[in-house]
Write an enzyme that holds these catalytic residues in place. Structure first.
Site, short mmCIF file in Angstrom:
data_model
loop_
_atom_site.label_atom_id
_atom_site.label_comp_id
_atom_site.label_asym_id
_atom_site.label_seq_id
_atom_site.Cartn_x
_atom_site.Cartn_y
_atom_site.Cartn_z
N HIS A 11 -7.71 9.61 -1.61
CA HIS A 11 -6.99 9.58 -0.34
C HIS A 11 -7.75 10.26 0.80
O HIS A 11 -7.77 9.76 1.92
CB HIS A 11 -5.61 10.25 -0.53
CG HIS A 11 -4.57 9.78 0.41
ND1 HIS A 11 -3.23 9.76 0.10
CD2 HIS A 11 -4.65 9.30 1.68
CE1 HIS A 11 -2.54 9.29 1.13
NE2 HIS A 11 -3.38 9.01 2.10
N LYS A 64 -2.94 5.88 -4.22
CA LYS A 64 -4.02 6.79 -3.86
C LYS A 64 -3.90 8.13 -4.58
O LYS A 64 -2.79 8.61 -4.86
CB LYS A 64 -4.04 7.03 -2.34
CG LYS A 64 -4.02 5.75 -1.51
CD LYS A 64 -4.02 6.04 -0.02
CE LYS A 64 -3.70 4.80 0.77
NZ LYS A 64 -2.25 4.49 0.77
N ASP A 69 0.84 -1.20 0.00
CA ASP A 69 0.00 0.00 0.00
C ASP A 69 0.87 1.25 0.00
O ASP A 69 1.62 1.49 0.94
CB ASP A 69 -0.90 0.01 1.25
CG ASP A 69 -1.80 1.23 1.30
OD1 ASP A 69 -2.96 1.12 0.87
OD2 ASP A 69 -1.35 2.30 1.76
N TYR A 119 3.05 9.99 -0.72
CA TYR A 119 4.13 9.42 0.08
C TYR A 119 5.50 9.64 -0.58
O TYR A 119 6.53 9.56 0.08
CB TYR A 119 3.95 7.91 0.28
CG TYR A 119 2.73 7.50 1.05
CD1 TYR A 119 1.91 8.41 1.71
CD2 TYR A 119 2.37 6.15 1.10
CE1 TYR A 119 0.79 8.00 2.40
CE2 TYR A 119 1.24 5.73 1.78
CZ TYR A 119 0.45 6.67 2.42
OH TYR A 119 -0.67 6.24 3.09
#
Length: 276
Positions: free
Chosen positions: A109, A76, A46, A51
């Site tokens: 998200h 996401k 994930d 990120y």
């Protein structure tokens, strides 16, 4: 993925019940960390555009030697890309970084509900799903009212709602709303943060009774409630321990004692007010 229990989503796609999260792992370290997780036996990874480590995830997947169908990859859509066209552009950018031709699950998200942009973005995700660029679509951090509005569009029902969920924040109303619509609940930060939860007396007592770690007890608590979990660690021994949660079962009394730790102990932003 046959050696891991799986949850079948509302479109028939199966996701491993235990996956590996990469939140806050620097991209330069992500390939090595994800490679370790894959070697240990994880088959679900994930990540998210925000990120900044999709490239590292993609490199680990490419280097793993595993067949694409053996892996489940989630990423996401970030708040700044909420929109029909921007969602398409964002997924293509994620696929480029991951070096994949599709993902297995694509999530909005955060709802960022000051506008209704998440509704337009959802329609964009439906198009991407129809084109086969993702095998399933879902949401993350959606409250019941956000989920209701997506379902009311009359199209695809989200396969997953990934939310903050752990014994200190059971998030019951959101999980129940998802269940009512046939949406699977996936827990991010399933162990909370800072270690306080793992020092709670019911968790410690269950760990001693079963000869496991407190973290394994909490993850087992999630699994017995049907949650999908994505624990994150950069320590190989903990990465392995977080997957080794299938050789014991909590009693009803142990689970009830852990249930009682619920105290609205939110550690992340509140979805009603977070806008990135």
């Amino acid at each position: 993925m046959s050696h891991l229990p799986a949850v079948t989503l509302n479109n028939g796609v199966a996701i491993p019940q235990v996956g590996f999260g990469v939140f806050q792992i620097p991209d330069a370290e992500t390939q090595a960390t994800v490679s370790t997780a894959l070697e240990i036996g994880y088959r679900s990874i994930d990540t998210a555009a925000v990120y900044g480590n999709e490239t590292g995830v993609g490199r680990a997947v490419a280097a793993s030697g595993l067949l694409r169908d053996e892996l489940f990859v989630t990423t996401k859509l970030w708040i700044t890309d909420l929109g029909r066209t921007s969602a398409r552009d964002a997924l293509h950018a994620s696929l480029d970084r991951l070096a994949l031709d599709r993902v297995d699950l694509y999530l909005i998200h955060w709802p960022a509900p000051a506008t209704d942009a998440y509704l337009e973005a959802w329609q964009g995700l439906e198009e991407l799903y129809a084109e086969g660029l993702t095998r399933a679509i879902g949401v993350s951090n959606f409250l019941p009212e956000h989920l209701d509005r997506v379902v009311a569009l009359g199209g695809t029902v989200p396969a997953v709602n990934q939310i903050e969920l752990h014994p200190a924040l059971r998030n019951r109303e959101t999980a129940a709303a998802g269940a009512a619509h046939g949406v699977a609940t996936e827990a991010w930060s399933p162990l909370a943060q800072g270690g306080a939860l793992l020092a709670e007396a019911p968790v410690v007592a269950a760990a001693r009774a079963h000869g496991v770690t407190p973290a394994q007890v909490v993850l087992r608590w999630h699994l017995q409630q049907g949650h999908i979990v994505i624990p994150k660690s950069a320590t190989p021994s903990r990465i392995a321990a977080n997957l080794d949660v299938f050789g014991f079962e909590l009693t009803a009394a142990e689970s009830a004692a852990i249930d009682a730790l619920d105290r609205d102990g939110r550690i992340g932003p509140h979805p009603a007010t977070f806008h990135g």
